[in-house]
Design a protein around this motif. Structure first.
Motif, PDB file in Angstrom:
ATOM      1  N   ASN A   1      67.268  20.305  21.313  1.00 49.53           N
ATOM      2  CA  ASN A   1      66.508  21.088  22.283  1.00 49.53           C
ATOM      3  C   ASN A   1      67.040  22.527  22.279  1.00 49.53           C
ATOM      4  N   PRO A   2      66.790  23.281  21.201  1.00 47.56           N
ATOM      5  CA  PRO A   2      67.356  24.629  21.108  1.00 47.56           C
ATOM      6  C   PRO A   2      66.716  25.604  22.103  1.00 47.56           C
ATOM      7  N   PHE A   3      67.520  26.549  22.545  1.00 46.74           N
ATOM      8  CA  PHE A   3      67.033  27.616  23.416  1.00 46.74           C
ATOM      9  C   PHE A   3      66.052  28.475  22.624  1.00 46.74           C
ATOM     10  N   LYS A   4      64.900  28.725  23.215  1.00 48.20           N
ATOM     11  CA  LYS A   4      63.894  29.570  22.565  1.00 48.20           C
ATOM     12  C   LYS A   4      63.696  30.823  23.420  1.00 48.20           C
ATOM     13  N   THR A   5      63.779  31.975  22.758  1.00 50.14           N
ATOM     14  CA  THR A   5      63.572  33.230  23.492  1.00 50.14           C
ATOM     15  C   THR A   5      62.159  33.297  24.057  1.00 50.14           C
ATOM     16  N   PHE A   6      61.230  32.551  23.500  1.00 48.89           N
ATOM     17  CA  PHE A   6      59.871  32.498  24.044  1.00 48.89           C
ATOM     18  C   PHE A   6      59.915  32.077  25.519  1.00 48.89           C
ATOM     19  N   TYR A   7      60.774  31.098  25.853  1.00 49.20           N
ATOM     20  CA  TYR A   7      60.905  30.636  27.244  1.00 49.20           C
ATOM     21  C   TYR A   7      61.458  31.754  28.122  1.00 49.20           C
ATOM     22  N   PHE A   8      62.455  32.451  27.603  1.00 48.55           N
ATOM     23  CA  PHE A   8      63.072  33.575  28.323  1.00 48.55           C
ATOM     24  C   PHE A   8      62.016  34.631  28.656  1.00 48.55           C
ATOM     25  N   PHE A   9      61.240  35.034  27.651  1.00 45.46           N
ATOM     26  CA  PHE A   9      60.228  36.074  27.861  1.00 45.46           C
ATOM     27  C   PHE A   9      59.059  35.590  28.712  1.00 45.46           C
ATOM     28  N   THR A  10      58.733  34.304  28.635  1.00 41.77           N
ATOM     29  CA  THR A  10      57.673  33.748  29.483  1.00 41.77           C
ATOM     30  C   THR A  10      58.078  33.838  30.954  1.00 41.77           C
ATOM     31  N   GLU A  11      59.332  33.497  31.235  1.00 42.37           N
ATOM     32  CA  GLU A  11      59.837  33.599  32.609  1.00 42.37           C
ATOM     33  C   GLU A  11      59.896  35.065  33.046  1.00 42.37           C
ATOM     34  N   PHE A  12      60.342  35.928  32.147  1.00 42.94           N
ATOM     35  CA  PHE A  12      60.377  37.369  32.435  1.00 42.94           C
ATOM     36  C   PHE A  12      58.988  37.873  32.809  1.00 42.94           C
ATOM     37  N   ASN A  13      57.976  37.464  32.061  1.00 42.86           N
ATOM     38  CA  ASN A  13      56.603  37.913  32.305  1.00 42.86           C
ATOM     39  C   ASN A  13      56.138  37.578  33.724  1.00 42.86           C
ATOM     40  N   LYS A  14      56.584  36.435  34.238  1.00 43.83           N
ATOM     41  CA  LYS A  14      56.187  36.014  35.589  1.00 43.83           C
ATOM     42  C   LYS A  14      56.824  36.889  36.671  1.00 43.83           C
ATOM     43  N   ARG A  15      57.914  37.556  36.333  1.00 42.03           N
ATOM     44  CA  ARG A  15      58.677  38.286  37.359  1.00 42.03           C
ATOM     45  C   ARG A  15      58.618  39.804  37.209  1.00 42.03           C
ATOM     46  N   ILE A  16      57.729  40.291  36.391  1.00 43.30           N
ATOM     47  CA  ILE A  16      57.565  41.742  36.244  1.00 43.30           C
ATOM     48  C   ILE A  16      56.893  42.276  37.505  1.00 43.30           C
ATOM     49  N   PRO A  17      57.454  43.323  38.115  1.00 43.85           N
ATOM     50  CA  PRO A  17      56.810  43.859  39.318  1.00 43.85           C
ATOM     51  C   PRO A  17      55.421  44.417  38.997  1.00 43.85           C
ATOM     52  N   GLN A  18      54.514  44.287  39.954  1.00 44.35           N
ATOM     53  CA  GLN A  18      53.152  44.786  39.754  1.00 44.35           C
ATOM     54  C   GLN A  18      53.050  46.271  40.062  1.00 44.35           C
ATOM     55  N   PHE A  19      53.922  46.727  40.955  1.00 41.36           N
ATOM     56  CA  PHE A  19      53.837  48.118  41.406  1.00 41.36           C
ATOM     57  C   PHE A  19      55.134  48.848  41.104  1.00 41.36           C
ATOM     58  N   ALA A  20      55.003  50.115  40.760  1.00 41.30           N
ATOM     59  CA  ALA A  20      56.154  50.953  40.435  1.00 41.30           C
ATOM     60  C   ALA A  20      56.568  51.773  41.654  1.00 41.30           C
ATOM     61  N   ASN A  21      57.873  51.860  41.853  1.00 40.84           N
ATOM     62  CA  ASN A  21      58.439  52.694  42.906  1.00 40.84           C
ATOM     63  C   ASN A  21      59.096  53.890  42.220  1.00 40.84           C
ATOM     64  N   VAL A  22      58.708  55.094  42.588  1.00 42.12           N
ATOM     65  CA  VAL A  22      59.229  56.310  41.956  1.00 42.12           C
ATOM     66  C   VAL A  22      60.761  56.337  42.005  1.00 42.12           C
ATOM     67  N   LYS A  23      61.348  55.708  43.007  1.00 45.72           N
ATOM     68  CA  LYS A  23      62.813  55.677  43.136  1.00 45.72           C
ATOM     69  C   LYS A  23      63.473  54.866  42.011  1.00 45.72           C
ATOM     70  N   ASN A  24      62.691  54.080  41.289  1.00 47.68           N
ATOM     71  CA  ASN A  24      63.242  53.254  40.211  1.00 47.68           C
ATOM     72  C   ASN A  24      63.105  53.904  38.836  1.00 47.68           C
ATOM     73  N   THR A  25      62.907  55.207  38.824  1.00 47.79           N
ATOM     74  CA  THR A  25      62.916  55.941  37.558  1.00 47.79           C
ATOM     75  C   THR A  25      64.375  56.039  37.124  1.00 47.79           C
ATOM     76  N   PRO A  26      64.713  55.556  35.936  1.00 49.51           N
ATOM     77  CA  PRO A  26      66.128  55.538  35.543  1.00 49.51           C
ATOM     78  C   PRO A  26      66.694  56.931  35.285  1.00 49.51           C
ATOM     79  N   GLU A  27      67.932  57.110  35.651  1.00 48.76           N
ATOM     80  CA  GLU A  27      68.675  58.320  35.307  1.00 48.76           C
ATOM     81  C   GLU A  27      69.159  58.173  33.866  1.00 48.76           C
ATOM     82  N   PRO A  28      69.371  59.277  33.169  1.00 46.59           N
ATOM     83  CA  PRO A  28      69.912  59.181  31.810  1.00 46.59           C
ATOM     84  C   PRO A  28      71.208  58.361  31.744  1.00 46.59           C
TER      85      PRO A  28
END
Length: 193
Positions: free
Chosen positions: A92-119
């Protein structure tokens, strides 16, 4: 090649575009491991960067047309599996597909300007840049006035830590980005004149 459409990323991108945000940072947790996620839309293909500061680890994936990614992360796979605390299991090997599938479910729908990354947020993961200890943006230097030429290393750092448009302007106008290790000297990023 195993691909996945990140449907959640489309909604975030639409909101980022409406708010004039080109780079965005948010958090994602998988198997009790916290990731810093950076979404870069200032060049094509778009990029996603996944970082874990506690392990000095990061990897990037290209986001192609239609928000499609290749789930293969190459030589980063074994290190990711170890960071996630997953033992190798041939049945039962770990598949990155599972990792990215879970990630896709948790992506925020809305952007907050305060979350613009600093260099400096990005630089903490990128040690492959010149003067990697200097992570705070300190302005611009016009090399024409000094009789110098912007280095390819400086252009690379500008593109990775600041913005693709800034990189193009610097390349065209012979301008260098200036950096410091002293946070008190940091300036807010703005495009060069």
């Amino acid at each position: 090649m195993v691909t996945l459409k990140l449907t959640g990323l489309k909604e975030l991108y639409t909101d980022m575009k409406a708010k004039g945000i080109k780079r965005y940072k948010f958090a994602f947790t998988y198997n009790k491991v916290g990731f810093d996620i950076f979404f870069f839309t200032d060049e094509i293909p778009f990029k996603l960067m996944f970082g874990v500061k506690a392990h000095n680890f990061y990897f990037e994936v290209n986001v192609n047309n239609g928000f499609i990614i290749d789930t293969n992360i190459g030589d980063k796979y074994t290190q990711l599996r170890k960071i996630l605390g997953l033992q190798y299991d041939p049945d039962n090997p770990f598949k990155t597909f599972y990792f990215f599938t879970e990630f896709n479910k948790r992506i925020p729908q809305f952007a907050n300007v305060k979350n613009t990354p600093e260099p400096s947020d990005i630089a903490s993961y990128r040690k492959d840049i010149e003067e990697s200890d200097k992570i705070y943006f300190m302005g611009w230097r016009d090399n024409e006035k000094r009789g110098d030429k912007v280095s390819s290393e400086n252009l690379y750092k500008t593109r990775l830590l600041l913005d693709y448009e800034a990189y193009l302007i610097c390349k065209r106008k012979n301008i260098s980005s200036r950096w410091t290790h002293d946070k008190s000297l940091a300036q807010k990023f703005h495009l060069p004149d």
